[in-house]
Enzyme design. Structure first.
Site, PDB file in Angstrom:
ATOM      1  N   CYS A  29     -73.868 -76.474  -9.740  1.00 37.89           N
ATOM      2  CA  CYS A  29     -74.343 -75.666  -8.624  1.00 37.89           C
ATOM      3  C   CYS A  29     -74.532 -74.251  -9.129  1.00 37.89           C
ATOM      4  O   CYS A  29     -74.840 -74.033 -10.298  1.00 37.89           O
ATOM      5  CB  CYS A  29     -73.372 -75.740  -7.453  1.00 37.89           C
ATOM      6  SG  CYS A  29     -71.726 -75.081  -7.817  1.00 37.89           S
ATOM      7  N   MET A  30     -74.346 -73.270  -8.271  1.00 41.29           N
ATOM      8  CA  MET A  30     -74.597 -71.885  -8.649  1.00 41.29           C
ATOM      9  C   MET A  30     -73.654 -71.408  -9.741  1.00 41.29           C
ATOM     10  O   MET A  30     -74.047 -70.673 -10.647  1.00 41.29           O
ATOM     11  CB  MET A  30     -74.447 -70.997  -7.404  1.00 41.29           C
ATOM     12  CG  MET A  30     -74.857 -69.563  -7.624  1.00 41.29           C
ATOM     13  SD  MET A  30     -76.607 -69.414  -7.934  1.00 41.29           S
ATOM     14  CE  MET A  30     -76.682 -67.670  -8.367  1.00 41.29           C
TER      15      MET A  30
END
Length: 497
Positions: A29-30
């Site tokens: 993810c981020m």
């Protein structure tokens, strides 16, 4: 960092999570490398947390290694490549891990994560995490397009490069105009359906021809219902597809199943979901505007103060659909700058811990390594490595977030409304994405002022109220350097009350 450094990081991580044969899935993810594991017991948590590139670990439905924004997108493909090479019989040697630091707090953080995971494995929370998984892959595009949109706005205000501005606007708006399709695709994929069928049904929402269709006595509008409508439409398509797979004969499946899936889910979308999702989206936008216009400082205090517990529970990503809906409607989300104040309170609390424990080199080293990521809005290393295991500093960090949120919320109530044009970044990294109707100067000043308030209150609350005398007696000592080795006795648990 060079490609060799990213590969070295991946090579150091792989043996500590059980090697290639223990990996079932790899994603990111981020900020986190998310790994599916066959055998959780093979993971060496403490050795992982001792790696220089690792900012923390989170044990959830997947095993998540916090590497920070930017780094995770470069380490992940190297990690995937090493997994494939290892399965093909070509493993690469990993670099030896460094000694563990702050072992006592790390053990306490691991225990809290395990307890939290057991408490929160409820059907509702697991569903919310799956919803979050739909939107996480979209964050890089939201960030990129948001920054380009901000650049176009600055050029427009300055009157510079008028021939380039329309091109930038088109680049920034292209993704947002079709975001419903991507949401539908990811929804079907996440819930076990055929991804392209989910995208096909969601594409109905943004098709210009829907303007010719009446539903509930009103003309539909292209995009009505937005990402919420796309999510609901694609989920319905998954349910229809499963029914078809169960009842349609195998000889007809390739023709009948996709046709019925798109037809049934498409009709339901046109004559129900678009209207209903549109009403819900409008209600969300109206409520957010009303809340900050009338609740102001109090609303900001509550939102900023409660966000750290959401991060601790791993549920903060469930807010992504709300942020995305607000960006669709207004061009920015007013909630994100307020929620970002929670990270400021966390940073202030960590600095206070650093100051209050001058003799504890181990904890101070952990804080020094995690603070840069904290200033950029990546809070997990400070939460799980410092404040949450200590107990009281986590509460005082929430107080700092509440104060910063109240500061920003007050100015929203006074008419200086602003927000973020994208989601994902926080802390200092959010500055390039800010947008408001009062101009960039006031917007940047208020957001910066909120961060300063969060830092200050988080620091003061932790410095004066974050420790009992017994905690200071237990923690403010110079630990034996050998205490961090693998064979040393575990450090004494500090009193938390």
């Amino acid at each position: 960092m060079s490609p060799d450094t990213h590969r070295a990081t991946a090579a150091a991580i792989l043996p500590l999570v059980g090697g290639p044969d223990n990996i079932t899935s790899v994603a990111h993810c981020m900020t986190r490398l998310r790994i599916g594991l066959r055998d959780r017991s093979l993971v060496q948590d403490e050795a992982l947390k001792a790696l220089p590139a690792v900012l923390g670990v989170v044990d959830d439905d997947t095993y998540q290694i916090v590497l920070g924004p930017g780094a995770v997108a470069r380490v992940t493909p190297e990690f995937e490549a090493l997994v494939q090479e290892g399965r093909a019989g070509e493993p690469r040697a990993a670099e030896p891990p460094r000694p563990v630091t702050a072992a006592g707090l790390a053990d306490r953080g691991a225990e809290l994560r395990e307890a939290r995971k057991a408490r929160n494995a409820t059907p509702l929370k697991l569903f919310l995490r799956r919803v979050a998984n739909i939107f996480v892959p979209l964050i890089p595009a939201l960030i990129g397009c948001g920054i380009i949109a901000g650049l176009a706005g600055v050029l427009t205000n300055l009157g510079w490069l008028p021939t380039l501005v329309p091109a930038l606007a088109a680049i920034a708006s292209g993704f947002m105009s079709l975001i419903a399709v991507f949401v539908g695709y990811n929804t079907a994929k996440e819930f076990g359906g055929t991804a392209i069928l989910g995208g096909a049904v969601a594409a109905i929402i943004v098709f210009p021809g829907v303007a010719k269709i009446d539903a509930f006595g009103e003309h539909l509008s292209p995009g009505q219902g937005g990402v919420l409508g796309a999510l609901a439409a694609a989920y319905l398509a998954v349910r229809v597809e499963r029914l078809c797979r169960r009842w349609v004969p195998g000889a007809l499946d390739a023709l009948v199943t996709p046709t019925l899936t798109v037809l049934v889910a498409g009709l339901a979308t046109l004559f129900g979901l678009m209207f209903l999702a549109g009403e819900v989206s409008a209600a969300i936008g109206g409520f957010a505007t009303w809340l900050l216009a009338h609740g102001g400082a109090f609303a900001g205090l509550v939102l900023g103060g409660l966000f750290l517990p959401l991060v601790m529970l791993g549920l903060h990503q469930a807010l992504i659909p709300i942020h995305t809906t607000l960006i669709e409607q207004n061009g920015y989300t007013v909630l994100l700058p307020i929620l970002a104040m929670a990270g400021a309170g966390q940073v202030g609390a960590a600095i206070a811990v650093y100051v209050r424990l001058p003799r504890n080199r181990s904890i101070r080293t952990t804080i020094r390594s995690a603070l840069p990521a904290g200033f950029l809005g990546v809070g997990e290393p400070l939460i799980y490595g410092v404040s949450l295991p200590l107990g009281r500093p986590f509460v005082t960090a929430c107080a700092g977030g509440a104060a910063g949120g109240a500061f920003v919320g007050l100015f929203n109530q006074l008419g200086v409304a602003f927000g973020s044009t994208a989601i994902g970044p926080s802390g200092w990294a959010l500055f390039p994405l800010l947008h408001g109707g009062s101009g960039m100067g006031p917007t940047l000043a208020i957001y910066g002022g909120g961060l300063a308030v969060g830092y200050l209150v988080g620091f003061l609350a932790t410095y004066f109220f974050g420790f009992t005398r017994q905690m200071l007696a237990d923690l403010d000592t110079d630990p034996d350097p050998e205490a961090t080795s693998a064979t040393a006795e575990p450090p004494k648990q500090p009193a938390l009350t």
